[in-house]
Design an enzyme around this catalytic site. Structure first.
Site, mmCIF file in Angstrom:
data_model
loop_
_atom_site.group_PDB
_atom_site.id
_atom_site.type_symbol
_atom_site.label_atom_id
_atom_site.label_comp_id
_atom_site.label_asym_id
_atom_site.label_seq_id
_atom_site.Cartn_x
_atom_site.Cartn_y
_atom_site.Cartn_z
ATOM 1 N N LEU A 33 0.830 -1.215 0.000
ATOM 2 C CA LEU A 33 0.000 0.000 0.000
ATOM 3 C C LEU A 33 0.866 1.266 0.000
ATOM 4 O O LEU A 33 0.809 2.089 0.906
ATOM 5 C CB LEU A 33 -0.993 0.006 1.163
ATOM 6 C CG LEU A 33 -1.984 -1.170 1.176
ATOM 7 C CD1 LEU A 33 -2.964 -1.040 2.347
ATOM 8 C CD2 LEU A 33 -2.754 -1.265 -0.144
ATOM 9 N N THR A 130 8.297 -5.034 -18.289
ATOM 10 C CA THR A 130 7.937 -3.980 -19.231
ATOM 11 C C THR A 130 8.762 -4.070 -20.510
ATOM 12 O O THR A 130 9.877 -4.596 -20.502
ATOM 13 C CB THR A 130 8.176 -2.608 -18.561
ATOM 14 O OG1 THR A 130 8.097 -1.581 -19.533
ATOM 15 C CG2 THR A 130 9.547 -2.530 -17.915
ATOM 16 N N ASP A 131 8.232 -3.506 -21.600
ATOM 17 C CA ASP A 131 9.009 -3.419 -22.843
ATOM 18 C C ASP A 131 10.137 -2.389 -22.727
ATOM 19 O O ASP A 131 11.041 -2.360 -23.557
ATOM 20 C CB ASP A 131 8.105 -3.079 -24.044
ATOM 21 C CG ASP A 131 7.370 -1.749 -23.918
ATOM 22 O OD1 ASP A 131 7.454 -1.105 -22.850
ATOM 23 O OD2 ASP A 131 6.699 -1.343 -24.898
ATOM 24 N N GLU A 132 10.092 -1.562 -21.675
ATOM 25 C CA GLU A 132 11.103 -0.504 -21.551
ATOM 26 C C GLU A 132 12.503 -1.072 -21.315
ATOM 27 O O GLU A 132 13.494 -0.382 -21.502
ATOM 28 C CB GLU A 132 10.723 0.474 -20.436
ATOM 29 C CG GLU A 132 9.378 1.121 -20.704
ATOM 30 C CD GLU A 132 9.028 2.277 -19.778
ATOM 31 O OE1 GLU A 132 9.950 2.960 -19.308
ATOM 32 O OE2 GLU A 132 7.834 2.484 -19.540
ATOM 33 N N TYR A 155 14.073 3.500 -13.841
ATOM 34 C CA TYR A 155 12.955 2.546 -13.766
ATOM 35 C C TYR A 155 13.238 1.326 -14.628
ATOM 36 O O TYR A 155 13.184 0.176 -14.152
ATOM 37 C CB TYR A 155 11.641 3.219 -14.204
ATOM 38 C CG TYR A 155 10.537 2.227 -14.518
ATOM 39 C CD1 TYR A 155 9.975 1.440 -13.513
ATOM 40 C CD2 TYR A 155 10.069 2.048 -15.834
ATOM 41 C CE1 TYR A 155 8.977 0.514 -13.809
ATOM 42 C CE2 TYR A 155 9.074 1.132 -16.129
ATOM 43 C CZ TYR A 155 8.529 0.365 -15.113
ATOM 44 O OH TYR A 155 7.554 -0.558 -15.403
ATOM 45 N N LYS A 159 13.883 -2.654 -13.605
ATOM 46 C CA LYS A 159 13.055 -3.771 -14.090
ATOM 47 C C LYS A 159 13.932 -4.784 -14.839
ATOM 48 O O LYS A 159 13.760 -5.995 -14.703
ATOM 49 C CB LYS A 159 11.928 -3.263 -14.991
ATOM 50 C CG LYS A 159 10.834 -2.469 -14.284
ATOM 51 C CD LYS A 159 10.048 -3.263 -13.245
ATOM 52 C CE LYS A 159 9.201 -4.389 -13.826
ATOM 53 N NZ LYS A 159 8.319 -4.993 -12.793
ATOM 54 N N ARG A 286 11.389 14.922 -21.011
ATOM 55 C CA ARG A 286 11.987 14.071 -19.974
ATOM 56 C C ARG A 286 13.416 13.736 -20.389
ATOM 57 O O ARG A 286 13.628 13.362 -21.561
ATOM 58 C CB ARG A 286 11.144 12.798 -19.883
ATOM 59 C CG ARG A 286 11.756 11.661 -19.106
ATOM 60 C CD ARG A 286 10.962 10.372 -19.309
ATOM 61 N NE ARG A 286 9.717 10.362 -18.592
ATOM 62 C CZ ARG A 286 8.705 9.521 -18.844
ATOM 63 N NH1 ARG A 286 8.804 8.627 -19.830
ATOM 64 N NH2 ARG A 286 7.604 9.555 -18.147
#
Ligand SMILES: NC(=O)c1ccc[n+]([C@@H]2O[C@H](COP(=O)([O-])OP(=O)(O)OC[C@H]3O[C@@H](n4cnc5c(N)ncnc54)[C@H](O)[C@@H]3O)[C@@H](O)[C@H]2O)c1
Length: 347
Positions: A33, A130-132, A155, A159, A286
């Protein structure tokens, strides 16, 4: 099946929880949470006898051991993560703690549980990524499962690291893992710091619609319910040790996407004068903003028979309606720390 879903109070995890319970699976939702969680997301199933919630942090090994021993899942679907690229630019440490170390603790707790159970071959550890991790594409080409990793943000690097750990636990310890790498999701319950909800909610509030750079960055958009559907298929039918790319086959530049949202809003909630697109404002890009992501979903389509069911036009329309009908949900989240602020400028 008895599924333990980590991050089940978040955007995608809650879609998995709702669908899994509806399909008759027993679901234990494990979530710490954080600011990104909302138990309202699972309210539709929270009274179901097949649903249990445990407030546990994946960095807490003792709590993970206790949860696994108590609930004895047949499979773990691991979605808990820090997920916002802009926040990872401002504070990468939390991303390393949760996405890398948290995944390590979860893998170790899972290995211990699985070994004590006699290493059942039909157990699954499904890591949702993720595809990132594949980096940034030029104007052509697509990510396949064999595309070399080339993460470019804190990020995506965190991952990618977690993906490597999961593969290593399969190779070294024989843990039956499966991985999925998915493109950008959107849909109901999307936390109001991500692009699509920001655009819808700023449009309705008469605020600027911020587009990073020149808006030419391309993403492959997948409706979240389609992603959850694919994940539940992979955890049941996927081959151990294999990864599956999941995409929407819906490539749009950010500017195209925002213009589509404005056109839908102009139709369903017209302004007294002008178009919502008049509110579009180009803002500083960014740092390290990946130019294009595109998924080649051939493997999951041919091996598991999955393909997306919702077109981006239909999905965006459903999403706009959902935000119009669920104001109490998003208003409560707009007070959370950092929401509504420009994050991740790198300055
Ligand atoms: N959003 C996307 O477009 C997208 C695309 C592909 C893959 N993914 C991956 O899917 C997963 C879910 O993404 P999302 O968009 O639903 O994220 P989200 O930020 O909406 O939800 C993440 C959830 O994880 C929980 N969590 C965070 N840290 C935790 C910790 N230490 N212990 C236990 N729980 C913790 C949060 O409380 C939250 O409920 C992530 O692993 C993400 O990398 C997301």
């Amino acid at each position: 099946m008895k599924l333990l879903v980590t991050g089940g109070a978040g955007f995608i995890g809650s879609a998995v929880v709702r669908q899994a319970v509806a399909a008759g699976h027993h679901v234990v939702n494990l979530d710490a949470l954080t600011y990104a969680a909302c138990l309202e997301n699972v309210a539709p199933v929270s009274d179901d006898p097949n649903y249990t919630f445990v407030e546990v942090d994946i960095r807490d090994r003792a709590a993970l051991d206790a949860t696994l021993n108590t609930h004895q899942p047949d499979a773990i679907m691991h979605l808990a993560a820090e997920s916002h690229v802009d926040r990872s630019i401002d504070g990468p440490g939390t991303f390393i703690d949760t996405n890398v170390m948290g995944t390590f603790h979860l893998l170790e707790a899972t290995r211990s549980y699985w070994e004590q159970a006699g290493r059942p071959a039909d157990f699954r550890f499904h890591h949702i990524s993720t595809d990132e991790v594949f980096g940034s594409l030029g104007p052509t080409g697509m990510f396949t499962e064999d595309t070399p990793y080339d993460p470019r943000s804190p990020y995506s690097a965190s991952k990618a690291s977690s993906d490597h750990l999961v593969r290593a636990w399969c190779e070294t310890y024989g843990l039956p893992v499966i991985l999925t790498n998915c493109s950008n999701n959107y849909g109901p319950y999307h936390f109001p710091e991500k692009l699509i909800p920001v655009i819808i909610l700023n449009a309705l509030a008469g605020k600027a619609l911020p587009i990073y750079g020149d808006g030419s960055n391309v993403r492959d958009w997948l409706y979240v319910e389609d992603h959850a559907d694919a994940l539940l298929l992979v955890v049941q039918k996927g081959e151990v040790g294999r990864s599956y790319n999941i995409g929407g086959e819906n490539e749009r530049s950010n500017l195209e996407l925002v213009n589509t949202l404005c056109a839908i809003l102009d139709e369903v909630r017209p302004k007294t004068t002008g178009s919502y697109s008049d509110q579009i404002t180009f803002v500083t890009d960014r740092p390290g903003h990946d130019a294009r992501y595109a998924i080649d979903p051939t493997r999951i389509r041919t091996e598991l028979g999955w393909s997306p069911s919702v077109t981006v036009e239909d999905g965006l329309r459903r999403t706009v309606h959902w935000y119009l009908e669920n104001e109490a949900w998003w208003r409560a989240l707009q007070d959370r720390s950092g929401v509504g602020q420009r994050l991740g400028t790198g300055t």
